[in-house]
Enzyme design. Structure first.
Site, short mmCIF file in Angstrom:
data_model
loop_
_atom_site.label_atom_id
_atom_site.label_comp_id
_atom_site.label_asym_id
_atom_site.label_seq_id
_atom_site.Cartn_x
_atom_site.Cartn_y
_atom_site.Cartn_z
CB THR A 196 -0.88 -0.03 1.27
OG1 THR A 196 -1.77 -1.13 1.18
CG2 THR A 196 -1.67 1.25 1.44
CB ILE A 225 -13.73 -2.77 1.77
CG1 ILE A 225 -14.62 -2.56 0.53
CG2 ILE A 225 -13.25 -1.42 2.31
CD1 ILE A 225 -15.90 -1.82 0.81
N GLY A 247 -0.26 -2.52 5.93
CA GLY A 247 -0.04 -3.83 6.52
C GLY A 247 -1.26 -4.72 6.46
#
Length: 325
Positions: A196, A225, A247
């Protein structure tokens, strides 16, 4: 007038055997993004503009898992999500399930500024994007050859694949994933290394902002999600600080990790470094994650309990650091 500070991340959890060339490539991208942010801050752009600008750059480069280069769902498509938050008045915007929006973080900001809502997802978010005239591309734009190959490995291993850009050398292949002791919500997963992206900034006026963007997990269920678009979990900003997390999404969601940093600063009187250390050590249970943070006083900090985190930070006094381990 205060002092500005900026931090960026490209994901927590790095394979110890990651080739040097891959590490250096990541460092160059993080350095470029820091330079973009520093230039914007020196031009007196507000923090909210800077975090959007930097995350857009990360989304456009296919190296990390956001925008182009996003992880693929079990159906071989891309579903992206992002959020952004402006510390003053705690304004925020978030999006999920995007398949054609070139820069999800910018749509999240439009949700914050041009809609009566804080969060739009899937077809509703896509329709809003069309009405706002943002740049749209075919889903194929986000798909890379590397990710197609890694999805195949994940399916063969019958698992969610976290280490989707880690070369399958030695024990790091898909076969090893089946014997992994790591779990998510009680289910086995492979080696943990999501990528991310995020950025946090405090400007000269002491205004904090944060933004996070991701493609999620390789071989994830459609409709999944994670923490990145959830305000208070993956992203948070207030008059005290700005935080972006990365994470194990499910663990970050359970712990409302980003908000916890602000909460212990507010209620326990901890400074930024103490707050980040406290939250990483005491709020993740058995989860694996990392975060970057800035305070209104111009402090910058990062913390993680994973093997490494792609990260970089800089402050107005000339300090600049980019690291992996």
């Amino acid at each position: 007038m205060g002092a500005w500070a900026i931090a960026v991340h490209g994901g927590a959890g790095v394979d110890p055997n990651l080739p040097k060339e891959r590490q250096e490539e990541a460092k160059r991208l993080l350095t470029r993004c820091l330079d973009i942010g520093i230039s914007a801050l020196r031009s007196n752009l507000p923090a909210i503009d800077v975090v959007e600008l930097v995350v857009r750059e990360l989304e456009t480069d296919p190296l990390f898992n956001s925008g182009r280069g996003s992880a693929l769902t079990e159906n071989g498509t891309v579903e992206m999500e992002a959020s952004i938050m402006d510390g003053p008045k705690r304004r925020c915007g978030a999006v999920s399930g995007l398949t054609t929006v070139k820069n999800p973080v910018s749509l999240a900001r439009l949700v914050m500024e041009k809609s009566p809502h804080s969060y739009l997802a899937f077809s509703g978010a896509e329709e809003f994007a069309r009405k706002q005239g943002v740049e749209l591309v075919d889903n194929e734009y986000f798909i890379t050859e590397d990710n197609v190959g890694m999805l195949k490995l994940a399916k063969e291993a019958n698992s969610i694949l976290f280490d989707y850009r880690i070369p399958t050398i030695g024990t790091c292949g898909a076969g090893a994933a089946m014997d992994s002791p790591l779990q998510m919500n009680g289910l086995p997963i492979s080696v943990y290394a999501p990528e991310t992206v995020g950025c946090v900034v405090v400007d000269k006026e002491g205004r904090c902002a944060a933004a996070t963007s991701t493609g999620g997990l390789m071989n994830k269920m459609t409709g999944r999600i994670g923490d990145s678009p959830l305000i208070g979990s993956g992203t948070y900003a207030s008059d005290l600080c700005g935080v972006s997390c990365t994470g194990e999404g499910e663990a970050i969601i359970r712990s409302t990790l980003a908000r916890e940093v602000a909460a212990v600063m507010e209620y326990k009187g901890l400074n930024l470094h103490e707050a980040v250390d406290y939250v990483i050590k005491n709020r993740l249970d058995e989860g694996k994650a990392g975060l970057i943070a800035v305070s209104k006083n111009g402090e910058v900090a990062c913390g993680f309990n994973t093997t490494g985190m792609f990260r970089g930070c800089a402050t107005e006094d000339g300090f600049m650091e980019v690291g992996v381990w």
